[in-house]
Design an enzyme around this catalytic site. Sequence first.
Site, mmCIF file in Angstrom:
data_model
loop_
_atom_site.group_PDB
_atom_site.id
_atom_site.type_symbol
_atom_site.label_atom_id
_atom_site.label_comp_id
_atom_site.label_asym_id
_atom_site.label_seq_id
_atom_site.Cartn_x
_atom_site.Cartn_y
_atom_site.Cartn_z
ATOM 1 N N TRP B 102 0.811 -1.208 0.000
ATOM 2 C CA TRP B 102 0.000 0.000 0.000
ATOM 3 C C TRP B 102 0.845 1.260 0.000
ATOM 4 O O TRP B 102 0.594 2.178 -0.798
ATOM 5 C CB TRP B 102 -1.000 -0.019 1.163
ATOM 6 C CG TRP B 102 -2.058 -1.028 0.884
ATOM 7 C CD1 TRP B 102 -2.103 -2.315 1.345
ATOM 8 C CD2 TRP B 102 -3.167 -0.882 -0.018
ATOM 9 N NE1 TRP B 102 -3.182 -2.964 0.799
ATOM 10 C CE2 TRP B 102 -3.857 -2.123 -0.031
ATOM 11 C CE3 TRP B 102 -3.646 0.163 -0.803
ATOM 12 C CZ2 TRP B 102 -4.997 -2.329 -0.807
ATOM 13 C CZ3 TRP B 102 -4.777 -0.036 -1.570
ATOM 14 C CH2 TRP B 102 -5.439 -1.266 -1.567
ATOM 15 N N ASP B 172 -1.641 6.539 6.140
ATOM 16 C CA ASP B 172 -2.716 5.688 5.621
ATOM 17 C C ASP B 172 -3.032 4.657 6.706
ATOM 18 O O ASP B 172 -2.297 3.700 6.909
ATOM 19 C CB ASP B 172 -2.241 5.000 4.343
ATOM 20 C CG ASP B 172 -3.239 3.953 3.840
ATOM 21 O OD1 ASP B 172 -4.302 3.776 4.468
ATOM 22 O OD2 ASP B 172 -2.957 3.324 2.803
ATOM 23 N N LYS B 196 -12.377 -1.811 6.611
ATOM 24 C CA LYS B 196 -11.717 -2.716 7.551
ATOM 25 C C LYS B 196 -12.250 -2.483 8.969
ATOM 26 O O LYS B 196 -12.877 -3.359 9.556
ATOM 27 C CB LYS B 196 -10.199 -2.540 7.482
ATOM 28 C CG LYS B 196 -9.620 -3.108 6.180
ATOM 29 C CD LYS B 196 -8.820 -2.103 5.437
ATOM 30 C CE LYS B 196 -8.430 -2.450 4.016
ATOM 31 N NZ LYS B 196 -8.126 -3.760 3.591
#
Lengths: 360, 360
Positions: B102, B172, B196
Amino acid sequence: MMTAYNFSAGPAKLPEEVMLQAQNEFVDWNGQHSSVMEISHRSKAFLRVAEEAESDFRDLLTIPANYKVLFMHGGGRGQFAAVPLNLSAPEQCSTHIVTGSWSKGAVAESDKYNNAVVIAEATIKDGLKYVEPVKSDLQPDAAYCHFCPNETVDGIAFDWLPQVGSVPLVADMSSTILSQPLDIDKYGLIYAGAQKNIGPSGLSVVIVRDDLLGKAQAITPSFLDYSLQSQNDSMYNTPPTYSWYLAGLVFKWLKDKGGVNAIAAINDQKSALLYEAIDSSDFYNNPVHPDNRSKMNVPFTLANGELDSVFLEQAESAGLQALKGHRSVGGMRASIYNAMPLSGVQALVAFMKEFERKFG
Amino acid sequence: MMTAYNFSAGPAKLPEEVMLQAQNEFVDWNGQHSSVMEISHRSKAFLRVAEEAESDFRDLLTIPANYKVLFMHGGGRGQFAAVPLNLSAPEQCSTHIVTGSWSKGAVAESDKYNNAVVIAEATIKDGLKYVEPVKSDLQPDAAYCHFCPNETVDGIAFDWLPQVGSVPLVADMSSTILSQPLDIDKYGLIYAGAQKNIGPSGLSVVIVRDDLLGKAQAITPSFLDYSLQSQNDSMYNTPPTYSWYLAGLVFKWLKDKGGVNAIAAINDQKSALLYEAIDSSDFYNNPVHPDNRSKMNVPFTLANGELDSVFLEQAESAGLQALKGHRSVGGMRASIYNAMPLSGVQALVAFMKEFERKFG
């Protein structure tokens, strides 16, 4: 439970059968002991949902094989940016037909990424809002011509296609998609925010002719890049899976109802009934020329505007919800998308007649 | 109904109590005879949902008044573009710590809009994936320093803050937000895709210090413009309302559970139990250095990789779902976000021991 009818312009009412099915399988979907919103978008079970939704959508609109269908983030305003970013170079021009708030908003956003030129605008004819059919040889090299065949806020619609030579047509159909048949091959691209005729907000659906792909500007955010999303079956990033699933249920519901031809006949009936009620009385008024009346969003005013709040309160009490006009327009607006049954419009018309009897 | 535990990395399991409440009020929310997804985002009823969600989120993370909270479209990858577009000029540099898929993806997207420079990367220590604490005086004029404190795919995490002088930190936190307390005022910006620890996919939440607003590049798509969204209470365009509502229910659930301190203690317990099971056997292996083990995403492999598919099949049959590792990594991965109860990890550990007994 009282029968209530929700006339919200969007997020809007969804089909009752769809909502009951979704509720029933909310925590245990497909026998998986999980909600469909709790599973990976890359799981076999969700991929089947995604594929079926696309396939049913293609069936409903008879979408030719040379068009891609994308399920994307960002709603209609996301597409205001995505369209110029994907279909034009910065030095190119896009042409625009401006008939209300939404097509106007698209011009400003386009102009960030190309040279946006307004080639036609709504006018007034016989004291009513009117859109003259567009035949234009201006900007024959434009990357595309953008228009909005149904303006949600203003209740202005047109059913002709702009005659702009070989310039690809791009239509914002957020509030009219799936309400009637379309000749897809007349368009370069069609997009729609989902929250009117497709599903909940947060999803947009794009139909794009494949020769228009592969031209994205380098500054296009990847998740808005049509080619990338097309290559990844709309899963370049995690898509809004629950909205996609609900859209799929709506598509199946519409197929069960007989498809877009069948729903178009009901939509004709609903809108005719409501406009007839408005026209048959001096108490109510609609500001749009008969040629350009929307079958999805019907704005109307009272001859005595001071009664607006009384009308809205009493309507609400009678189970007729969300009839307030857009804040930029005022008055009333009844949004009667596919999911609104004829009985809802009948109830509204009966209420309007009774209200006029009391206050007229 | 069989007890099943869903270890999906995202879209992921949501709290059972939340899902049951949402199911219960799915078609008749707030006594309105409509679903919350069918009403206008500008209605009083929805505005209350939106405000309460923000207020509860602020409470949970003790967010100072000089930070804005935004509820946006587009997920984490949307923010990969939104962050550089909003926080930097094209000629400026952004620095990046790359510890997995990511944070790596963020570099490529940033580099479209500024000059993205990698100042640190994950390494190997004692044969295990490791992240050396970052202290860097490189690029002191960088617009921001981006990092991902928990890498979902790789199961790599770190709990220190990069020491990069006065460069604003941008994190993030898609897979770790709300799992533990945070010192918000150490950050310039925090963002998280919702799917999530917050809610369904299609929503992202942004916490941004207000002095960083107002710097968006002219090419920023309006719906991704933090200032515009902030000025419009995240309603510049129609937000993903149903996801926002569900996020609000998750925030209330977490407050009822005792907040982030209480959930952090449970998360510690869950992850300790699972890593202990892995470490106590040569049959299982985790490739990450103890200093950098994720408490949210626990990847593990079998000493005999040929048993992977048997493990996954038997786990599935035992109600232990979605344990397959990310396609780029292979093996297994158990994602144990806030909504996974301790009993789920206990069931997984018991299954692992039994599986080892049979096949070890």
